[in-house]
Design an enzyme around this catalytic site. Structure first.
Site, short mmCIF file in Angstrom:
data_model
loop_
_atom_site.label_atom_id
_atom_site.label_comp_id
_atom_site.label_asym_id
_atom_site.label_seq_id
_atom_site.Cartn_x
_atom_site.Cartn_y
_atom_site.Cartn_z
N SER A 178 0.64 -1.19 0.17
CA SER A 178 -0.02 -0.03 0.13
C SER A 178 0.70 1.15 -0.16
CB SER A 178 -0.99 0.00 1.25
OG SER A 178 -1.60 1.33 1.61
N THR A 181 0.54 3.88 3.73
CA THR A 181 1.24 3.73 5.03
C THR A 181 2.65 3.95 4.88
OG1 THR A 181 -0.41 2.08 5.89
CG2 THR A 181 1.83 2.26 7.07
#
Length: 345
Positions: A178, A181
């Protein structure tokens, strides 16, 4: 199908608000026993991947049902498998809203959700309440790290989640890709990935003995990788005998959406503009892995031809999320039919 009419209503709302209303609607339709109003039935097209038996090769990608609250309703739409999460050890709110943006001109979405979820214990309670797994459905649980866990301690979060979800999952997806983050994608680097995969595989072997069942592990990677990085990841997947790889997550690129409203927002881009990039990664992985590790292709699947393209590139299964938002449940049967036609003798 009625989804094109519903989409006009949803697209008039804030994207995250629309998501909540839409999922409540899917639950209502399922409870009423009329999911057929949203989706066509999908004939059985069984395929075995990662040692698991899938009724068809079309799955729901992680992110749509982060907390596993809608598993049975989504399964009723014909998916061959459902992946819930990403879940973290502790609940966290994610990034501030707004954090989800549509780019309808290109059938694209930008998100910077930031692993918002209610924590692993709540997810497990929701999974336990679902009939899907008890009835033999294939459920993937996607795990991540809490935003405030230092990157050099990230492995502890993944190991904690693996320990907790192992017995409830058909397979576990390890999300290190992702873009939302901080520093998470650093875990894709050679030494960090080697250490993470080694620890996860050791834990998997221990948990298999403890629970009397083997739960496959799949790694989810980014599309924004150089060829050298793809080869290095493939080498580590083979070395550690990983059970699968999910290619790919969202991209930081804005190719194909330049200048459009929403494109300037920070976050990962998904939807139609991701198709070519993601499918290219599938193809490079397929060459590098030489059939030793199966690939789940995800990214930009908006129609049956896109799903078939993932299979042609080397994927054994496909998933979508943004396609579900733009096309609705009809995409499940369309993608399954395209893959079945491709595999027909």
């Amino acid at each position: 199908m009625i989804y094109p009419l519903l989409r006009k209503f949803f697209f008039a709302l804030d994207a995250e608000t629309a998501h909540g209303i839409g999922m409540a609607g899917v639950d209502f339709v399922n409870a009423a026993g009329v999911s057929c109003l949203l989706a066509r039935s999908v004939p059985p097209q069984p395929v075995q991947v990662m040692g698991l038996d899938f009724p068809n090769a079309v799955g729901l990608a992680a992110g749509l049902d982060k907390n596993g609250e809608h598993i049975d309703a989504l399964a009723a739409l014909g998916f061959g498998f459902i992946e819930v999460g990403t879940v973290t050890p502790r609940p966290q709110p994610g990034n501030p809203r707004p954090r989800l943006f549509r780019i309808p001109e290109r059938q694209a979405i930008v998100n910077r959700m930031g692993f918002n979820n209610d924590g692993v214990e709540r997810l497990l309670a929701n999974v336990a309440a679902a009939k899907f797994v008890r009835w033999g459905g294939v459920l993937g649980i996607n795990i991540g790290k809490n935003f405030d866990t230092p990157i050099n301690e990230a492995a502890s979060d993944y190991l904690f989640c693996l320990e907790r979800v192992y017995a409830a999952a058909s397979y576990v997806a390890v999300n290190i890709s992702s873009p939302n983050t901080k520093n998470l994608r650093d875990l894709q680097q050679d030494d960090a990935l080697d250490a993470l995969l080694g620890g996860l595989k050791d834990a998997q072997a221990r948990l298999a003995d403890q629970h009397g069942k083997y739960v496959p592990l799949a790694l989810k990677i980014a599309p924004d990788l150089e060829d050298r990085q793809i080869q290095a990841i493939a080498d580590l997947l083979r070395q550690h005998r990983m059970d699968g790889v999910i290619a790919t997550n969202t991209t930081l690129s804005r190719a194909g959406v330049e200048g459009l409203r929403g494109a300037e927002q920070a976050g990962g881009l998904s939807g139609a503009p991701l198709l070519a990039l993601s499918t290219a990664v599938v193809g490079k992985l397929a060459t590098a892995l030489a059939g030793e590790v199966p690939i789940i292709g995800v990214g930009g699947v908006m129609n049956g031809a896109d799903a078939a393209a993932k299979i042609v590139a080397g994927a054994s299964l496909v998933q979508f999320y943004s396609g579900f938002i733009y096309r609705g449940p009809e995409l499940v049967a369309e993608a399954a039919a395209a893959i079945a036609a491709l595999r027909a003798p």
